[in-house]
Design an enzyme around this catalytic site. Structure first.
Site, PDB file in Angstrom:
ATOM      1  N   GLU A 260      31.711 -27.813  12.948  1.00 36.93           N
ATOM      2  CA  GLU A 260      32.879 -26.958  12.642  1.00 36.93           C
ATOM      3  C   GLU A 260      33.773 -26.688  13.866  1.00 36.93           C
ATOM      4  O   GLU A 260      34.130 -25.552  14.164  1.00 36.93           O
ATOM      5  CB  GLU A 260      32.395 -25.632  12.027  1.00 36.93           C
ATOM      6  CG  GLU A 260      31.593 -25.826  10.756  1.00 36.93           C
ATOM      7  CD  GLU A 260      31.091 -24.512  10.150  1.00 36.93           C
ATOM      8  OE1 GLU A 260      31.565 -23.445  10.555  1.00 36.93           O
ATOM      9  OE2 GLU A 260      30.210 -24.565   9.270  1.00 36.93           O
ATOM     10  N   GLU A 365      25.378 -30.377   3.179  1.00 37.92           N
ATOM     11  CA  GLU A 365      25.028 -28.992   2.811  1.00 37.92           C
ATOM     12  C   GLU A 365      25.447 -28.703   1.366  1.00 37.92           C
ATOM     13  O   GLU A 365      25.995 -27.683   1.043  1.00 37.92           O
ATOM     14  CB  GLU A 365      25.702 -28.008   3.769  1.00 37.92           C
ATOM     15  CG  GLU A 365      25.394 -28.271   5.238  1.00 37.92           C
ATOM     16  CD  GLU A 365      26.057 -27.293   6.190  1.00 37.92           C
ATOM     17  OE1 GLU A 365      26.506 -26.226   5.729  1.00 37.92           O
ATOM     18  OE2 GLU A 365      26.137 -27.587   7.391  1.00 37.92           O
TER      19      GLU A 365
HETATM   20  O1  G3I Z   1      14.740 -14.955   8.692  1.00 44.50           O
HETATM   21  C1  G3I Z   1      15.229 -13.973   9.606  1.00 44.50           C
HETATM   22  C2  G3I Z   1      14.541 -12.635   9.355  1.00 44.50           C
HETATM   23  O2  G3I Z   1      13.156 -12.780   9.655  1.00 44.50           O
HETATM   24  C3  G3I Z   1      15.187 -11.585  10.239  1.00 44.50           C
HETATM   25  O3  G3I Z   1      14.597 -10.335   9.940  1.00 44.50           O
HETATM   26  C4  G3I Z   1      16.679 -11.544   9.944  1.00 44.50           C
HETATM   27  C5  G3I Z   1      17.376 -10.482  10.764  1.00 44.50           C
HETATM   28  O4  G3I Z   1      17.973 -11.063  11.881  1.00 44.50           O
HETATM   29  O5  G3I Z   1      17.256 -12.820  10.261  1.00 44.50           O
HETATM   30  C6  G3I Z   1      16.720 -13.821   9.404  1.00 44.50           C
HETATM   31  O6  G3I Z   1      17.303 -15.046   9.771  1.00 44.50           O
HETATM   32  C7  G3I Z   1      18.630 -15.215   9.316  1.00 44.50           C
HETATM   33  C8  G3I Z   1      18.663 -16.507   8.499  1.00 44.50           C
HETATM   34  O7  G3I Z   1      19.995 -16.853   8.125  1.00 44.50           O
HETATM   35  C9  G3I Z   1      17.822 -16.398   7.233  1.00 44.50           C
HETATM   36  O8  G3I Z   1      18.393 -15.444   6.391  1.00 44.50           O
HETATM   37  C10 G3I Z   1      19.504 -15.374  10.551  1.00 44.50           C
HETATM   38  O9  G3I Z   1      19.558 -14.147  11.235  1.00 44.50           O
HETATM   39  C11 G3I Z   1      20.888 -15.810  10.128  1.00 44.50           C
HETATM   40  O10 G3I Z   1      21.690 -16.097  11.278  1.00 44.50           O
HETATM   41  C12 G3I Z   1      20.804 -17.084   9.297  1.00 44.50           C
HETATM   42  O11 G3I Z   1      22.098 -17.442   8.847  1.00 44.50           O
HETATM   43  C13 G3I Z   1      22.277 -18.831   8.621  1.00 44.50           C
HETATM   44  C14 G3I Z   1      23.661 -19.191   9.130  1.00 44.50           C
HETATM   45  O12 G3I Z   1      23.961 -20.566   8.866  1.00 44.50           O
HETATM   46  C15 G3I Z   1      23.759 -18.966  10.629  1.00 44.50           C
HETATM   47  O13 G3I Z   1      22.827 -19.792  11.297  1.00 44.50           O
HETATM   48  C16 G3I Z   1      22.157 -19.127   7.148  1.00 44.50           C
HETATM   49  O14 G3I Z   1      20.816 -18.979   6.719  1.00 44.50           O
HETATM   50  C17 G3I Z   1      22.580 -20.560   6.874  1.00 44.50           C
HETATM   51  O15 G3I Z   1      22.613 -20.825   5.475  1.00 44.50           O
HETATM   52  C18 G3I Z   1      23.957 -20.825   7.450  1.00 44.50           C
HETATM   53  O16 G3I Z   1      24.222 -22.183   7.259  1.00 44.50           O
HETATM   54  C19 G3I Z   1      25.524 -22.615   7.680  1.00 44.50           C
HETATM   55  C20 G3I Z   1      25.368 -23.986   8.288  1.00 44.50           C
HETATM   56  O17 G3I Z   1      24.505 -23.899   9.408  1.00 44.50           O
HETATM   57  C21 G3I Z   1      26.723 -24.531   8.698  1.00 44.50           C
HETATM   58  N1  G3I Z   1      27.624 -24.594   7.545  1.00 44.50           N
HETATM   59  C22 G3I Z   1      27.794 -23.291   6.900  1.00 44.50           C
HETATM   60  C23 G3I Z   1      26.458 -22.739   6.470  1.00 44.50           C
HETATM   61  C24 G3I Z   1      26.617 -21.417   5.767  1.00 44.50           C
HETATM   62  O18 G3I Z   1      27.114 -20.463   6.678  1.00 44.50           O
END
Ligand code: G3I
Length: 452
Positions: A260, A365
């Site tokens: 991105e 994705e």
């Molecule tokens: O699992 C932990 C949990 O144990 C903890 O208590 C909580 C509090 O911080 O965090 C949880 O992890 C989170 C994870 O999602 C699971 O929910 C992370 O903080 C959070 O940053 C993470 O967000 C991810 C996001 O990218 C940022 O990395 C999303 O799952 C994921 O679906 C999203 O994916 C992105 C692709 O990488 C790029 N394209 C867009 C897509 C959607 O935003």
């Protein structure tokens, strides 16, 4: 002789209409009218797009006006649904007694059939185990079918792991192979989650797609607030990429080197990320070079979203890609789309641009919003069918590209309820292939249908 008599008696009784025998055994013809009855009858077929769906048909033959009632064996009792075909989904494995009633002139007749459901769906003719359930990965003979995972999800056993291994042969870490997790503090790496995912994949003969080395949305704060010179910043980035790619050499098949990098605004310029600011506009090429130097065999991708829906952003992406020359192996189009768009032609335009550059295409994705306008509170059958058709269309387009441009089609999540989209958009949606009970949805069969 006796049997014949029995049959004869049976035939006679039928022929003479209503007769009765007095004690002496002689027959007395009676005047009693036999009430007309309507003989209830029904049949069913198994849906071609969803083996958990039975399509019921009333096959009662009668010229009389009778009332029809169904009991689908789901504990809802008798329902009056009028005429026509009725589709009923049996979500759980088990046996269901289905009854059809015909009521005429105070007389009710019924027909009853048992529907047996196993893990493959409704058993044809009640013969379970006779259906050959092809998994997605087995049906996709020329490219990998991936999904995302988390280190906490690949520990132990259970339905998720069973389904993941059965249906998919490529894994992308949903968030634990990003810089903010792997490099949380300067000089201090944390590869524990990434190692767990890579180990699980290796143990189960699955590819790993590394996502993502550089992404402005997953940059640790110490990097955002880097206190050294630009040269020191670049050296830090080079060391991070070299360390990470080297660690997973031969274990991770491919990396999204940069994710991105393009703005959505007019002209789709490069985002003003800390990488652009401190390394210059050619930071992307530099990062690809660092990764290439670390592993000459790993496949290197540029990944972004709205690659199908936005012609201008797609054009900007191809300009960026063209500047990378032979440093890049493929393009990741995220494909976070909706049931009603982008169109097939827009998706094909994206594929054509990648193919014309002899690059690999990763639908990286994929999820398909069923409720982009928030007009539903539950997934209606009509919308589920439309979503399934979109999955089939996307998979067909991918499956039709030349072999040399094929890489993988990755779905961004297993169960609807775990999709990032729900929190992101803040409304109910059902964007994936499995429901919250790991049941295959119509969209699963749409995906599978795109592979046939
Ligand atoms: O699992 C932990 C949990 O144990 C903890 O208590 C909580 C509090 O911080 O965090 C949880 O992890 C989170 C994870 O999602 C699971 O929910 C992370 O903080 C959070 O940053 C993470 O967000 C991810 C996001 O990218 C940022 O990395 C999303 O799952 C994921 O679906 C999203 O994916 C992105 C692709 O990488 C790029 N394209 C867009 C897509 C959607 O935003």
């Amino acid at each position: 002789m006796k049997i014949n008599k029995l049959i004869l008696l049976f035939v006679t009784t039928l022929f003479l209409g209503s007769c009765s025998n007095d004690e002496q055994g002689s027959t007395i013809e009676s005047e009693v009218e036999t009430p007309v009855t309507v003989k209830a009858s029904f049949s069913y077929t198994i849906s071609a797009t969803d083996p958990y769906v039975a399509i019921f048909q009333n096959t009662t033959e009668s010229s009389f006006q009778y009332q029809s009632l169904w009991d689908y064996g789901l504990g809802e009792g008798k329902v009056n649904v009028g005429s026509g075909l009725v589709e009923v989904r049996y979500n759980e494995v088990g046996n269901y007694t289905v009854k059809f009633y015909a009521v005429y002139n105070g007389v009710t007749t019924e027909e009853s059939k048992t529907i047996k459901v196993d893990e493959n769906g409704i058993c044809p003719n009640g013969l379970c185990g006779s259906t050959s359930s092809t998994s997605l990965k087995d049906a996709a003979t020329t490219f990998a079918v991936g999904n995302i995972t988390r280190s906490s999800w690949v520990i132990g056993s259970g339905k998720y792991i069973e389904l993941l291994k059965n249906e998919f042969n490529s894994l992308t870490s949903e968030y634990e192979m990003k810089m903010n997790v792997m490099y949380p503090a300067q000089g201090s790496y944390n590869f524990s989650a990434a190692d767990a995912i890579v180990s699980f994949a290796q143990a189960n003969d699955m590819y790993v797609h590394g996502h993502a080395l550089i992404w402005h949305n997953a940059t640790p704060s110490w990097v955002e607030n880097f206190s050294g010179t630009d040269a020191e910043f670049e050296a830090m980035v080079k060391a991070y990429i070299t360390t990470t790619v080297t660690r997973y050499k031969g274990k991770v098949r491919s990396w999204d080197v940069v994710n991105e990098a393009l703005e959505d605004g007019s002209g789709n310029p490069l985002r003003k990320s800390v990488f652009k600011q401190k390394m210059g506009d050619d930071y992307i090429k530099k990062c690809f070079q660092f990764a290439r130097d670390a592993d000459p065999d790993v496949l290197l991708f540029y990944n972004d979203y709205n690659m199908a829906s936005s012609a201008t952003k797609r054009a900007a992406m191809f300009t960026l890609v063209d500047e990378l020359g032979d440093l890049i192996d493929g393009v990741g189009a995220q494909m976070h789309i909706s049931y009603n768009g982008p169109s097939a032609s827009q998706i094909k335009n994206l594929a054509d641009g990648v193919i014309s550059r002899n690059l690999k295409l990763h639908f990286a994705e994929l999820d398909i919003r069923a409720n982009p306008n928030n007009d539903l509170t539950v997934l209606s059958n009509d919308r589920a069918k439309a979503q399934s058709a979109k999955y089939k269309e996307v998979v067909q387009i991918y499956n039709s590209i030349p072999l040399e441009n094929k890489f993988a089609l990755t779905v961004w999540g297993v169960r609807d309820n775990e999709s990032w989209l729900i929190d992101f958009w803040g409304n109910a949606d059902w964007p994936l292939l499995f429901d919250s009970n790991y049941n295959k949805k119509l969209s699963y069969y749409g995906f599978l249908g795109g592979l046939q």
